[in-house]
Write a protein that holds these residues in place. Structure first.
Motif, mmCIF file in Angstrom:
data_model
loop_
_atom_site.group_PDB
_atom_site.id
_atom_site.type_symbol
_atom_site.label_atom_id
_atom_site.label_comp_id
_atom_site.label_asym_id
_atom_site.label_seq_id
_atom_site.Cartn_x
_atom_site.Cartn_y
_atom_site.Cartn_z
ATOM 1 N N VAL A 33 0.843 -1.190 0.000
ATOM 2 C CA VAL A 33 0.000 0.000 0.000
ATOM 3 C C VAL A 33 0.877 1.238 0.000
ATOM 4 O O VAL A 33 1.806 1.346 0.806
ATOM 5 C CB VAL A 33 -0.926 0.016 1.225
ATOM 6 N N LEU A 34 0.587 2.153 -0.941
ATOM 7 C CA LEU A 34 1.227 3.461 -0.911
ATOM 8 C C LEU A 34 0.328 4.371 -0.099
ATOM 9 O O LEU A 34 -0.821 4.595 -0.455
ATOM 10 C CB LEU A 34 1.372 4.032 -2.324
ATOM 11 N N LEU A 35 0.886 4.888 1.008
ATOM 12 C CA LEU A 35 0.093 5.678 1.928
ATOM 13 C C LEU A 35 0.744 7.028 2.110
ATOM 14 O O LEU A 35 1.979 7.119 2.195
ATOM 15 C CB LEU A 35 0.013 4.931 3.277
ATOM 16 N N GLY A 36 -0.077 8.060 2.149
ATOM 17 C CA GLY A 36 0.505 9.384 2.375
ATOM 18 C C GLY A 36 -0.570 10.428 2.204
ATOM 19 O O GLY A 36 -1.662 10.142 1.705
ATOM 20 N N PRO A 37 -0.256 11.626 2.629
ATOM 21 C CA PRO A 37 -1.249 12.692 2.530
ATOM 22 C C PRO A 37 -1.490 13.084 1.077
ATOM 23 O O PRO A 37 -0.729 12.715 0.183
ATOM 24 C CB PRO A 37 -0.631 13.849 3.312
ATOM 25 N N ALA A 78 -3.098 -4.624 -14.462
ATOM 26 C CA ALA A 78 -4.480 -4.196 -14.630
ATOM 27 C C ALA A 78 -4.738 -3.172 -13.547
ATOM 28 O O ALA A 78 -4.181 -3.257 -12.459
ATOM 29 C CB ALA A 78 -5.432 -5.369 -14.485
ATOM 30 N N MET A 79 -5.562 -2.171 -13.899
ATOM 31 C CA MET A 79 -5.718 -1.077 -12.950
ATOM 32 C C MET A 79 -7.189 -0.874 -12.613
ATOM 33 O O MET A 79 -8.055 -0.983 -13.465
ATOM 34 C CB MET A 79 -5.129 0.197 -13.559
ATOM 35 N N VAL A 80 -7.417 -0.588 -11.353
ATOM 36 C CA VAL A 80 -8.766 -0.230 -10.904
ATOM 37 C C VAL A 80 -8.714 1.234 -10.486
ATOM 38 O O VAL A 80 -7.903 1.608 -9.641
ATOM 39 C CB VAL A 80 -9.206 -1.112 -9.732
ATOM 40 N N PHE A 81 -9.589 2.001 -11.123
ATOM 41 C CA PHE A 81 -9.503 3.453 -10.916
ATOM 42 C C PHE A 81 -10.416 3.913 -9.798
ATOM 43 O O PHE A 81 -11.423 3.258 -9.478
ATOM 44 C CB PHE A 81 -9.883 4.184 -12.205
ATOM 45 N N GLN A 82 -10.045 5.093 -9.282
ATOM 46 C CA GLN A 82 -10.810 5.672 -8.184
ATOM 47 C C GLN A 82 -12.293 5.817 -8.546
ATOM 48 O O GLN A 82 -13.157 5.465 -7.758
ATOM 49 C CB GLN A 82 -10.218 7.039 -7.862
ATOM 50 N N ASN A 83 -12.566 6.351 -9.770
ATOM 51 C CA ASN A 83 -13.982 6.483 -10.147
ATOM 52 C C ASN A 83 -14.390 5.379 -11.126
ATOM 53 O O ASN A 83 -15.194 5.596 -12.003
ATOM 54 C CB ASN A 83 -14.288 7.865 -10.681
ATOM 55 N N PHE A 155 -1.950 -6.159 -9.932
ATOM 56 C CA PHE A 155 -3.123 -5.284 -9.839
ATOM 57 C C PHE A 155 -2.696 -3.936 -9.310
ATOM 58 O O PHE A 155 -1.953 -3.855 -8.334
ATOM 59 C CB PHE A 155 -4.132 -5.845 -8.821
ATOM 60 N N LEU A 156 -3.203 -2.899 -9.929
ATOM 61 C CA LEU A 156 -2.944 -1.561 -9.421
ATOM 62 C C LEU A 156 -4.275 -0.955 -9.011
ATOM 63 O O LEU A 156 -5.242 -0.980 -9.776
ATOM 64 C CB LEU A 156 -2.290 -0.703 -10.506
ATOM 65 N N PHE A 157 -4.332 -0.455 -7.796
ATOM 66 C CA PHE A 157 -5.567 0.181 -7.316
ATOM 67 C C PHE A 157 -5.254 1.615 -6.938
ATOM 68 O O PHE A 157 -4.306 1.858 -6.197
ATOM 69 C CB PHE A 157 -6.081 -0.515 -6.052
ATOM 70 N N ASP A 158 -6.066 2.556 -7.415
ATOM 71 C CA ASP A 158 -5.884 3.943 -6.977
ATOM 72 C C ASP A 158 -7.102 4.367 -6.173
ATOM 73 O O ASP A 158 -8.161 4.630 -6.735
ATOM 74 C CB ASP A 158 -5.697 4.870 -8.188
ATOM 75 N N THR A 186 0.101 -10.034 -7.118
ATOM 76 C CA THR A 186 0.766 -8.863 -6.559
ATOM 77 C C THR A 186 -0.158 -7.658 -6.663
ATOM 78 O O THR A 186 -0.786 -7.445 -7.699
ATOM 79 C CB THR A 186 2.055 -8.569 -7.342
ATOM 80 N N VAL A 187 -0.206 -6.862 -5.583
ATOM 81 C CA VAL A 187 -1.069 -5.689 -5.601
ATOM 82 C C VAL A 187 -0.271 -4.467 -5.182
ATOM 83 O O VAL A 187 0.479 -4.517 -4.211
ATOM 84 C CB VAL A 187 -2.266 -5.864 -4.642
ATOM 85 N N LEU A 188 -0.452 -3.392 -5.956
ATOM 86 C CA LEU A 188 0.055 -2.096 -5.522
ATOM 87 C C LEU A 188 -1.169 -1.212 -5.366
ATOM 88 O O LEU A 188 -1.957 -1.044 -6.295
ATOM 89 C CB LEU A 188 1.022 -1.524 -6.569
ATOM 90 N N TYR A 189 -1.329 -0.675 -4.168
ATOM 91 C CA TYR A 189 -2.622 -0.094 -3.781
ATOM 92 C C TYR A 189 -2.372 1.276 -3.187
ATOM 93 O O TYR A 189 -1.566 1.440 -2.283
ATOM 94 C CB TYR A 189 -3.224 -1.037 -2.737
ATOM 95 N N VAL A 190 -3.044 2.280 -3.729
ATOM 96 C CA VAL A 190 -2.865 3.642 -3.257
ATOM 97 C C VAL A 190 -4.018 4.043 -2.365
ATOM 98 O O VAL A 190 -5.184 3.810 -2.699
ATOM 99 C CB VAL A 190 -2.788 4.626 -4.432
ATOM 100 N N THR A 191 -3.699 4.639 -1.218
ATOM 101 C CA THR A 191 -4.766 5.176 -0.368
ATOM 102 C C THR A 191 -4.187 6.263 0.526
ATOM 103 O O THR A 191 -2.970 6.357 0.692
ATOM 104 C CB THR A 191 -5.400 4.077 0.496
#
Ligand SMILES: Nc1ncnc2c1ncn2[C@@H]1O[C@H](COP(=O)(O)OP(=O)(O)OP(=O)(O)O)[C@@H](O)[C@H]1O
Ligand SMILES: [Mg+2]
Lengths: 357, 467, 282
Positions: A33-37, A78-83, A155-158, A186-191
């Motif tokens: 998970v990429l986490l940050g302000p 593959a990417m899952v977008f915020q909207n 998987f990429l999640f934003d 493998t998942v890279l996940y932004v939040t």
């Protein structure tokens, strides 16, 4: 071999540098998970991995292969977008079919994959509907399904949950977790939501201003923050921070006088300025007159159920303590609190770095 | 000696004419004229100040292109309160305007002022052109015939003469038959690089230019004179119905179709002025048209031809080479019948002034303007020297026939314009089909009227001014 | 209610009354130029005259030919240009503005501009053609070319309209589906065909609809360029109606022809939308 590797990756928009040479390894099957302000460069980093943004400098590899110049479609992501980014005029099935189209599969295989994804995500009933006829959570699941059917390596999640209400968010979060356990991809996940990060991540990457501040398991970043930023960013309510000075084996600040916890003994020069960090749970009620206790007036109490939060003032500083709700004091009462020495953090006020090591 | 005498008489008469109207009699009268922006008006428009000097009446001339002008006039005529007291009238419009009562009858005034206006000196058919049921509704300001213009310099060039003789077996001269006309057109049609009169052409040269455009029925203005030259008539004298699909009409359509090959390539779009432009620039060997623009061929300020060659003039060819009554036309001034009496009188003064023999002579001497219609001017040897075509005008009008004047002329012009244009463009197979279509359409409109009325509409009663 | 009164009055005076009057005229013989022609009630005979007239049917056919030619080319080129000018490329802002100019010019002026270009012998277009070694084209003087010459002028003027509407629609499309498609690896054409086009469809339908109505009424450009000629190769409905009314002055026939045209266009529009809806539900 890592699934994703970033080496000194830089992103510039024109002359503005927004990601400043970051290094990161994501292992095969890991949930990172990429986490940050807001504005710290999470999305930018993710989009560089996806190939939607060029890498300005440094090297990006996926599955051991440099992909800086590789087209998005050839990266196995593959990417899952915020909207959600669903095709509004296509049914759920067509959305998935269109994602599969470039793979050139035969009709039977396409159908099998769609059925499988629909089964896993509970979309069976919804296949004929268009996005406008779905709820937010359903759309989110469709977006995941559309990513899933392609059986990507990564998987990429934003911020996939940010458009959902709190309850749904918890629910879908759990589903994402289960999905990952089941598929092992493998998942890279932004939040920017630390609860999501804590609950989902194998590894959290805390970012600020285009830098990585710390990489570690949820426990590591919570219990052993590298610096004041990570310490205060992780955990809710935030860690209390009190500037103090080391004088004769004690940490002193206005209204505060603590013994230096034993593990710091001999490590602190006399007269050094420090910042004491203590999470609200590290403050415990004590009998009046107990050793090293601070006495303070309660300004506000917040009832959370089992626990209650006390806003108290010590010298110039507002502190928050989390105590069992039973027998909590009322606002205006005086309380005595002790600092649990095992969870006291000390930071260098100049650099913000931890003095715990 | 004679010209001087004539001029002297003219001058004397002018003086008397001017005394007939007391200066400034029409002070305060304002006249507006709805007119064409062509030679019969453009010369007059800049000098209307002189008329105001003489009579006190102010005249403003609004000029419009020919296409669409009749529409404006018709709308003006149907308005209750006129905004124009004076109207420019092409003689074929006399029928519709006359039957509608839109134009003031000038007969009595003309009779009253016969001397002043030198009625005897005016070619009678030009007056007849402006009559409706014998009454004179407009006064000629320009009197036309349809005749041929040709490149005299080329016709007289020995090489060309020899080559023509060689090829066609007769002498190269202004065509007397349409077959000859077509031969000449063919003979002179040359591509760039070929030789013409001993010189190499740097651009294509055409044998002929006629108007084939359907716009404002332009093609009919060439077609009907050719039909006439085959002896054709517009109407069946028995029924008053369309006769423009008879033998003469078919022959005329055939002539025009055969000429297509020798016309500039954009023939289907050729309007009158574009067509005359080819002749004026000396880019065609021959071109037949209404004499209103012929004067330009003599004037190096208005045409290139006088600087590079010479124009010749001849009557229109005919079907069999035997003379046929020439077709005439008049461009005239009329008075709106709804104008006030005082305005009408002032307007009549203006017409007399603007069409007077003196004015015509003035235009003639300036080398621009109208097609002359006074015998004395056309016969003037000095003027004939400058304008050789005067002789053609004079002679052909001895035996002439007036143009169409039917109240449904606008329909004829439009319907036949389109039908003929379609035939020339190859959209209609045969001339017969085209002309039958045209007549059917016209007859559909005419048949709702009693035969008696139809016959009245084609009846050309002699002008009452001569009685 | 009282507040609606002025609006109703305007509507009545500008739309309803003229319509009613035209309807009345269409059943009468009324020759504006010839007061001596009886002005009487003639029943359906004006309509009969229009519907059995080869000229009317020809005008109808020409109108539709022109409509199909101009609309299809405007649609393809307009959408193409819209795709181009919405790219983030240098100069596209200016290009977009320049391309709008033709649309803002009055059709009469557009006609005149093209008249200069097409004019026999003197036209610039043939002059340019001669530079590339082509023979002059009888743009407006050949029945084979004239309709195309008019179509070109109309396309020149109105393609920007399609472009503008499409570009606006394009910029309002959310970018994420395109990024998703990029990652999935669909080709540009497939993305255009399956993602862009379906989303543009409602806008394109409205644009084409507006253009179709205009194309049905096309007049000025033709009036300036060919007046319906050569032959009757560019004689469209509005010219036919104009000629009936103001050349032949048969106002009744002109009115009847207007009504017949009106009915035809209404029927066609209804059919058009019906077929669209069928697509939608299928
Ligand atoms: N196209 C762009 N041009 C210029 N600057 C940009 C562009 N996209 C992003 N930035 C800047 O880059 C920085 C990082 O943006 P990014 O979208 O990666 O932030 P984020 O961490 O995803 O924030 P959030 O949580 O708000 O989504 C921000 O300062 C942003 O303003
Ligand atoms: Mg973001």
């Amino acid at each position: 071999m890592s699934a994703i590797t970033l080496r000194s990756v830089v992103k510039r928009y024109g002359s503005v540098e927004v990601v400043h040479g970051i290094d990161l390894d994501v292992e095969e099957g890991e949930f990172v998970v990429l986490l940050g302000p807001s504005g710290c460069g999470k999305t930018t980093t993710l989009r560089m991995v996806a190939g939607l943004e060029d890498v300005s400098d440094g090297e990006l590899s996926i599955a051991g292969r440099r992909v800086n110049e590789v087209a998005p479609k050839d990266r196995g992501v593959a990417m899952v977008f915020q909207n959600y980014a669903l095709y509004p005029h296509m049914s759920v099935r067509q959305n998935m079919e269109f994602a599969l189209r470039p793979l050139g599969l035969d009709a039977a295989e396409v159908d099998r994959r769609i059925q499988e994804a629909a089964g896993i995500l509970g979309l069976g009933e919804l296949l004929a509907r268009k996005p406008a006829q779905l709820s937010g959570g359903q759309r989110q699941r469709v977006a995941m399904g559309r990513a899933m059917v392609r059986t990507p390596d990564v998987f990429l999640f934003d911020e996939p949950l940010s458009n959902l209400d709190a309850k749904l968010r918890t629910q879908v979060r759990l589903e994402i977790g289960k999905l990952h356990n089941r598929l092992g991809t493998t998942v890279l996940y932004v939040t920017h939501d630390q609860v999501e990060a804590m609950t989902l991540a194998d590894k959290i990457v805390v970012m600020q201003n285009g830098h990585i501040e710390q990489v570690g398991t949820p426990e590591q970043v919570y219990a052993h923050p590298n610096n004041m930023f990570v310490a205060s960013f992780i955990g809710s309510p935030s860690m209390n921070m009190i500037p103090a000075r080391h004088e004769g084996g004690r940490l002193r600040a206005e209204g505060l006088d603590l013994a230096v916890p034993s593990r710091f003994e001999g490590k602190l020069p006399e007269g050094q300025d420090v910042v004491i960090g203590i999470r609200p749970t590290g403050l415990q009620r004590a009998e009046p007159g107990a050793a090293d206790a601070v006495v303070a007036r309660v300004e506000v109490t917040e009832f959370l159920g089992n626990e209650a939060l006390l806003d108290i003032r010590v010298g110039d500083h507002e502190l928050i303590a989390e105590i069992p709700a039973a027998g909590r004091p009322a606002p205006g009462d005086e309380v005595s609190l002790t600092f649990d020495p095992s969870v006291i953090h000390l930071f260098d006020p100049q650099t913000g770095a931890t003095l715990s090591r | 000696m004679r010209p001087f005498l004539l001029a002297g008489i003219a001058a004397a008469l002018t003086v008397s004419a001017m005394t007939a109207v007391h200066a400034k009699d029409y002070e305060g009268v304002e006249l507006k004229m709805l007119a064409i922006g062509d030679t019969s008006v453009t010369r007059l428009a800049p000098i209307v100040g002189e008329f105001e000097e003489l009579t006190g009446a102010k005249v403003q001339i609004d000029m419009f292109p020919y296409p669409g002008l009749i529409d404006k006039i018709v709308i003006e005529a149907s308005a209750n309160r006129p905004s124009y007291q004076l109207m420019w009238v092409d003689s074929p419009w006399v029928g519709v305007l006359g039957e509608s009562g839109a134009l003031e009858d000038l007969t009595d005034w003309v009779k009253r002022d016969a001397e002043e206006i030198h009625l005897d000196d005016i070619i009678p058919i030009q007056l007849q052109e402006n009559t409706w049921q014998g009454r004179l509704l407009a006064f000629p300001a320009s009197g036309m015939i349809w005749h041929q213009n040709y490149r005299k310099d080329l016709y007289e060039h020995p090489d060309e003469q020899a080559a023509f003789q060689e090829k066609y077996g007769y002498e190269l001269a202004p065509a007397q038959t349409w077959d000859q006309y077509i031969d000449i057109a063919e003979f002179f049609t040359r591509a760039a690089g070929e030789t013409l009169a001993g010189e190499t052409l740097d651009k294509d040269f055409y044998g002929n230019a006629q108007a084939y455009s359907r716009v404002a029925g332009a093609i009919t203005h060439d077609f009907f004179p050719i039909m006439r030259s085959f002896g054709g008539q517009y109407w069946d004298p028995e029924t008053g119905l369309c006769a423009m699909d008879g033998q003469a009409a078919l022959a005329a359509a055939d002539v025009m179709k055969r000429l297509v090959a020798f016309n500039p390539p954009d023939y289907l779009g050729l309007m009158w002025d574009i067509r005359t432009g080819y002749m004026e620039r000396g880019e065609v060997a021959q071109s037949s048209y209404w004499s209103v623009r012929t004067v330009r061929l003599t004037n190096p300020d208005e045409a290139v031809l006088p600087t590079i060659g010479e124009a010749g003039y001849a009557p229109s060819p005919t079907g069999d080479g035997e003379p046929q009554p020439t077709m005439t036309g008049a461009l005239s001034f009329g008075i709106n019948s709804k104008a006030s009496d005082r305005e009408k009188e002032a307007a009549w003064e203006f017409i007399k002034w603007g069409t007077s023999r003196d004015m015509m002579r003035r235009f003639a001497e300036e080398g621009s303007g109208v097609s002359q219609f006074h015998k004395s001017i056309l016969a003037d040897p000095a003027l004939q020297e400058d304008y050789p075509y005067y002789q053609v005008l004079l002679e052909t009008q001895e035996n002439a026939q007036r143009r169409i004047f039917h109240p449904f002329y606008a329909d004829v012009e439009e319907v036949f314009g389109v039908e003929l244009n379609k035939f020339m463009a190859g959209e209609t197979e045969t001339a017969e089909e085209a002309l039958t279509n045209g007549c059917t359409k016209i007859n559909t409109r005419l048949k709702v009227f009693p035969e008696e009325l139809r016959l009245r509409w084609i009846n050309d009663a002699p002008a009452a001014i001569f009685q | 209610m009282i507040f609606l009164l002025p609006a109703m009055l305007v509507l009545f005076l500008t739309t309803i009354y003229p319509m009613l009057y035209a309807g009345y005229l269409s059943f009468r013989s009324y020759d504006l130029a010839k007061p001596f022609v009886p002005r009487v009630f003639v029943g359906w005979s004006n309509y009969q005259q229009v519907l059995t007239s080869g000229d009317f049917l020809n005008a109808l056919s020409i109108t539709f030919q022109l409509m199909v030619i101009t609309l299809s080319i405007q649609l393809v080129v307009g959408v193409g240009l819209a795709l181009l000018v919405t790219q983030r490329l240098p100069g596209m802002g200016i290009a977009r503005t320049l391309l709008l100019i033709p649309m803002m010019i009055s059709p009469v002026i557009v006609g005149l501009v093209w008249l200069f270009l097409y004019f026999p012998e003197l036209g610039y277009l043939n002059y340019f053609l001669s530079f590339v070694g082509l023979d002059p084209i009888p743009w407006i003087t050949s029945p084979n070319w004239a309709l195309w010459a008019i179509a070109i002028a109309d396309i020149w003027q109105w393609t920007p309209f399609i472009m503008m509407g499409t570009a606006a629609a394009l910029t309002s499309l959310s970018p994420e589906p395109y990024e998703a498609a990029r990652i999935d690896g669909n080709t540009r054409w497939q993305v255009f065909r399956h993602v862009t086009l379906p989303q543009l469809k409602p806008v394109l339908v409205s644009l084409v609809f507006l253009r179709a109505i205009d194309a049905f009424k096309i007049y000025d450009i033709i009036f300036v360029l060919t007046k319906g000629g050569p032959g009757d190769s560019t004689e469209v409905l509005s010219l036919y109606i104009y000629r009936q009314s103001f050349t032949f002055w048969q106002m009744g026939v002109g009115a009847a022809a207007s009504f017949v045209s009106l009915i035809i266009i209404v029927v066609l529009i209804t059919l058009f939308f019906k077929s669209l809806n069928r697509d939608q539900t299928a």
